[in-house]
Design an enzyme around this catalytic site. Structure first.
Site, PDB file in Angstrom:
ATOM      1  N   ASP A   1       0.878  -1.175   0.000  1.00 36.89           N
ATOM      2  CA  ASP A   1       0.000   0.000   0.000  1.00 36.89           C
ATOM      3  C   ASP A   1       0.917   1.227   0.000  1.00 36.89           C
ATOM      4  OD1 ASP A   1      -1.454   2.233   0.840  1.00 36.89           O
ATOM      5  OD2 ASP A   1      -2.821   1.066   2.088  1.00 36.89           O
TER       6      ASP A   1
ATOM      7  N   TYR B   1      -5.259  11.170  -3.252  1.00 39.33           N
ATOM      8  CA  TYR B   1      -5.587  12.458  -2.609  1.00 39.33           C
ATOM      9  C   TYR B   1      -4.538  12.974  -1.626  1.00 39.33           C
ATOM     10  CZ  TYR B   1      -7.588   8.826   0.456  1.00 39.33           C
ATOM     11  OH  TYR B   1      -7.780   7.693   1.181  1.00 39.33           O
ATOM     12  N   LYS B   2      -3.462  12.213  -1.385  1.00 38.46           N
ATOM     13  CA  LYS B   2      -2.449  12.710  -0.434  1.00 38.46           C
ATOM     14  C   LYS B   2      -1.351  13.443  -1.212  1.00 38.46           C
ATOM     15  CE  LYS B   2      -3.260   8.769   2.674  1.00 38.46           C
ATOM     16  NZ  LYS B   2      -4.041   9.387   3.746  1.00 38.46           N
TER      17      LYS B   2
ATOM     18  N   ARG C   1       0.289  14.605  13.899  1.00 37.96           N
ATOM     19  CA  ARG C   1       1.037  14.348  12.657  1.00 37.96           C
ATOM     20  C   ARG C   1       1.304  15.661  11.950  1.00 37.96           C
ATOM     21  NH1 ARG C   1      -1.627   9.859   8.814  1.00 37.96           N
ATOM     22  NH2 ARG C   1      -3.153  11.521   8.615  1.00 37.96           N
TER      23      ARG C   1
HETATM   24  C1  LIG Z   1      -2.206   3.516   4.297  1.00 38.16           C
HETATM   25  C2  LIG Z   1      -3.621   3.864   3.931  1.00 38.16           C
HETATM   26  N1  LIG Z   1      -4.366   2.993   3.235  1.00 38.16           N
HETATM   27  C3  LIG Z   1      -5.652   3.293   2.885  1.00 38.16           C
HETATM   28  C4  LIG Z   1      -6.212   4.505   3.234  1.00 38.16           C
HETATM   29  C5  LIG Z   1      -7.611   4.879   2.886  1.00 38.16           C
HETATM   30  O1  LIG Z   1      -8.256   4.097   1.965  1.00 38.16           O
HETATM   31  P1  LIG Z   1      -9.468   4.707   1.108  1.00 38.16           P
HETATM   32  O2  LIG Z   1      -8.836   5.540   0.024  1.00 38.16           O
HETATM   33  O3  LIG Z   1     -10.189   3.541   0.594  1.00 38.16           O
HETATM   34  O4  LIG Z   1     -10.291   5.559   2.008  1.00 38.16           O
HETATM   35  C6  LIG Z   1      -5.457   5.434   3.947  1.00 38.16           C
HETATM   36  C7  LIG Z   1      -6.060   6.742   4.314  1.00 38.16           C
HETATM   37  O5  LIG Z   1      -5.521   7.590   4.911  1.00 38.16           O
HETATM   38  C8  LIG Z   1      -4.149   5.104   4.312  1.00 38.16           C
HETATM   39  O6  LIG Z   1      -3.411   5.972   5.015  1.00 38.16           O
END
Ligand SMILES: Cc1ncc(COP(=O)(O)O)c(C=O)c1O
Length: 412
Positions: free
Chosen positions: A199, A224-225, A371
């Protein structure tokens, strides 16, 4: 008293002037935005691109836009841009859906690629959605989830090498900002005959990932990050080309079909990475993400990383210099530090709210983490110092203990 830090900030900002991309973003005056690890800032070109997609493409050209504005191809086209950012050769990434859905897909696909193996390794400190989705997939495919932190994985894999189907880890810990050894864990997984799933939510766009070089099997990440695609931006999925033929999409939507407009009653997956597509993509969000990714045009992710490391190093140093007894949990070692600096404090939530009242936007993660996200393209060393000074004033004035902050907002 801390004038040497002002001098140092000025020197470092001059040294890194070539990687300052703030002019490519729209940011409100008076705000120091340290939450790009949650929602990236708005890139300059997004508003015009979305307006064009709404007014001209949708409003005027209507349904023709699927062809004339290549809406249909957007998931693969935008996927190619993301591919470059995460170190993938063309033809291995598509964009769309959510990280959670993409994680579901890669876990299922991995189970189908390793029949007969019954274990999957995951980090107990994973972002919750990763564990939740994994628990659901495990129940469906008959896996047992072993909670093993990524740095223990190589030792564990060496012992249990016949049983492990996959490791399913995050590249960067969402709370501490710790970067895990993606290449090393991937090799250890392969040595045990397992697949490596990653991930990349907290690394894509923030640091070089080099998926192909590391031999990663499957990966996902959000838009979105650090990719700045906007709220609810589409996620992405990476399928290494050697797995394309065996990647079984558990969500057999028509957009992943070899011939969607044949309207055939049977499912036949596309031969290429578009087999990972599901249903109709969120075009307006894809348009926003595509425009946002222009920020990275002509930009090497290694240069973003170099700037980020300098910023987070300086931020750590300033915190340690100016905040007595500060508990920084993000690693001091550059190689292990992602693009954020996390501080633990028993009144973390109050601190985040009090900082916000002073124009410093950070976020809180339960139970006790502040954070400070450092999206390098639009932040400076002077911003780091400003944030630390605001924190000092919050703590000295006991502003974080304001009873108004006893009640948590829905989104923290
Ligand atoms: C490591 C990680 N995985 C998944 C997600 C979120 O998943 P989704 O885009 O399905 O809301 C986040 C959200 O901050 C995240 O930090």
């Amino acid at each position: 008293m801390s004038g040497h830090l002002d001098l140092r900030a000025t020197e470092l900002d001059l040294e890194h002037a070539g990687t300052d991309l703030r002019s490519r973003f729209v940011l409100p005056d008076g705000v120091t935005y340290l939450d790009g690890n949650s929602l990236g800032a708005l890139p300059v070109g997004v508003e015009g691109a979305v307006r064009d997609a709404v007014v001209r493409q949708w409003g005027h050209d209507l349904v023709d836009s699927w062809n004339t504005h290549a809406w249909w191809d957007a998931p693969a086209r935008v996927g190619e841009v993301v591919a470059r950012i995460v170190g993938a050769a063309p033809g291995q990434v598509v964009v769309g859906d959510t990280t959670s859905l993409r994680w579901y897909q890669v876990l299922h696909a991995a189970a189908a690629m390793r029949p007969g193996r019954r274990l999957v390794l995951a980090d107990p400190a994973s972002f919750p959605t990763d564990l939740y989705v994994l628990s659901g997939v495990a129940a469906q495919v008959g896996w047992t989830v072993e909670l093993v932190p990524p740095d223990d994985a190589p030792r564990y894999l060496a012992k249990r090498d016949v049983d492990v189907a996959a490791v399913a880890y995050s590249h960067v810990d969402y709370r501490t900002g710790r970067v895990w050894d993606l290449p090393g864990v991937t090799v250890a997984a392969h040595d045990a005959g397992a697949l490596a799933l990653w991930d990349l939510c907290h690394s894509a766009g923030a640091l070089p990932v080099r998926l192909d070089d590391a031999g990663v099997d499957l990966a996902v990440g959000c838009g979105y990050k650090y990719l700045n695609g906007g709220p609810g931006a589409p996620a992405f999925v990476y399928v290494a080309s050697r797995h394309l033929g065996s990647f079984e999409n558990p969500v057999r939507g028509w957009h992943g079909h070899a011939e969607p407009f044949a309207m055939a009653p049977e499912y036949a997956p596309a031969a290429d990475v578009t087999r990972a597509r599901t249903g109709t993509p969120h075009i307006l969000s894809l348009v926003a993400l595509e425009a946002a990714l222009r920020v990275f045009e002509g930009v090497d992710v290694a240069s973003v990383r170099a700037r980020s490391l300098s910023l987070t190093r300086f931020l750590r140093d300033a915190l340690e210099d100016l905040v007595p007894g500060v508990d920084v949990t993000s690693p001091a070692d550059d190689a292990q530090r992602g693009s954020q600096v996390a501080v633990r404090h028993e009144a973390a939530y109050g601190i985040v709210r009090a900082l916000h009242a002073r124009g410093v936007v950070a976020d809180f993660r339960t139970p006790d983490v502040v954070r400070l996200g450092v999206a390098a393209p639009y932040l400076t060393h002077a911003d780091m110092l400003h944030a630390v000074r605001q924190l000092v004033e919050v703590l000295e004035g006991r502003e974080h203990l304001d009873p108004a902050y006893a009640v948590r907002a829905k989104v923290t």
